[in-house]
Design an enzyme around this catalytic site. Structure first.
Site, PDB file in Angstrom:
ATOM      1  N   SER A  55       0.805  -1.223   0.000  1.00  0.00           N
ATOM      2  CA  SER A  55       0.000   0.000   0.000  1.00  0.00           C
ATOM      3  C   SER A  55       0.835   1.268   0.000  1.00  0.00           C
ATOM      4  CB  SER A  55      -0.934   0.001   1.210  1.00  0.00           C
ATOM      5  OG  SER A  55      -0.191  -0.134   2.418  1.00  0.00           O
ATOM      6  N   GLY A  92      -2.043  -4.190   1.166  1.00  0.00           N
ATOM      7  CA  GLY A  92      -2.129  -5.380   1.987  1.00  0.00           C
ATOM      8  C   GLY A  92      -1.169  -6.485   1.591  1.00  0.00           C
ATOM      9  N   ASN A 120       3.970  -5.490   5.846  1.00  0.00           N
ATOM     10  CA  ASN A 120       2.797  -6.242   6.295  1.00  0.00           C
ATOM     11  C   ASN A 120       3.185  -7.551   6.970  1.00  0.00           C
ATOM     12  OD1 ASN A 120       0.627  -4.483   5.538  1.00  0.00           O
ATOM     13  ND2 ASN A 120       1.044  -4.996   3.405  1.00  0.00           N
ATOM     14  N   ASP A 203      -4.806   6.679  10.034  1.00  0.00           N
ATOM     15  CA  ASP A 203      -4.396   5.371  10.544  1.00  0.00           C
ATOM     16  C   ASP A 203      -3.000   5.388  11.146  1.00  0.00           C
ATOM     17  OD1 ASP A 203      -2.687   5.434   8.335  1.00  0.00           O
ATOM     18  OD2 ASP A 203      -3.789   3.914   7.206  1.00  0.00           O
ATOM     19  N   HIS A 206      -0.010   5.197   6.866  1.00  0.00           N
ATOM     20  CA  HIS A 206       0.173   5.549   5.462  1.00  0.00           C
ATOM     21  C   HIS A 206       0.402   7.046   5.287  1.00  0.00           C
ATOM     22  CE1 HIS A 206      -2.042   1.683   5.357  1.00  0.00           C
ATOM     23  NE2 HIS A 206      -1.222   1.446   4.356  1.00  0.00           N
TER      24      HIS A 206
END
Length: 228
Positions: A55, A92, A120, A203, A206
């Site tokens: 991402s 992801g 991730n 979040d 990012h």
């Protein structure tokens, strides 16, 4: 407009747990193995730089032109360098998933391959040995496809949630791989961005558009040394 036309993207749509609530922007694109529309780089005499990642590369939550690969294309164009950037980021994505889709992605000529995967894995607590094995397999496959492709590995770090030993070993994985394979290393992709609230989305993971500008500079500091 010319820059946007020149900047060709192709993504795969597959949301894993960490990114399933993303806004429908940069990461809402098609899977080249599905029946939905897919955009692949056209044959070109220009050299190709392919960003293969998760991402962070895909530009989660942003417009495509705000993500750092597009900003790299703008930098190349402003300097008159004949390179086409391809953004193959998938929100992801883990190293295992990347390893599985890489062969298809490499069905085109790539001059510079930027590998940005692993974050991730770390957030999920995947064994570091598994992450290392997958990253090495991807490096090997790129070289098998074209021995002349220059490879750049993006270093990553994670919060200490998994404990200090895991966190430290995770961080060391990237320079170890870069040294063992004699490839270029971006020491930490999110240097100057990670942990700074105003440079990240809500979040806290990012980057915002401004954050991606800093990421671009981190990438460019290494990438420019490889360009001819």
């Amino acid at each position: 407009m010319q820059d946007l036309l020149k900047f060709r993207y192709f993504f795969l749509i597959l949301y894993l747990i960490s990114c399933r609530d993303a806004p429908k922007k940069a990461s809402d694109v098609s899977d080249g193995n599905s029946n939905t529309e897919n955009v692949v780089a056209e044959e070109t005499s220009e050299k190709v730089i392919l960003f293969f990642g998760d991402s962070l590369t895909a530009g989660y939550g942003l417009e495509l032109e705000e993500a750092f690969p597009a900003l790299i294309q703008n930098r190349l164009d402003s300097l008159g360098l004949d390179y086409t950037v391809i953004n193959s980021g998938l929100s992801g994505e883990t190293t295992s998933g990347g390893r599985n889709r890489l062969n298809w992605v490499l069905n085109q000529k790539v001059d510079v391959f930027v590998l940005e995967l692993g974050a991730n894995d770390g957030l999920r607590g995947i064994p570091i040995s598994e992450t290392h094995k997958n990253l090495q397999a991807m490096i090997d496959l790129v070289r098998k496809k074209n021995a002349d492709t220059q490879i750049v590995l993006a270093g990553m770090q994670i919060p200490p949630n998994m404990g200090p030993e895991y966190t430290t070993e995770f961080r060391k994985t990237f320079p170890k791989l870069a040294e063992a394979n004699q490839i270029a290393l971006i020491p930490f992709l999110l240097d100057g961005v990670a942990g700074i609230p105003e440079l990240n989305l809500e979040d806290g993971i990012h980057p915002t558009p401004k954050g991606h500008q800093i990421v671009r500079d981190n990438v460019w500091a290494v990438l420019q040394q490889l360009l001819q």
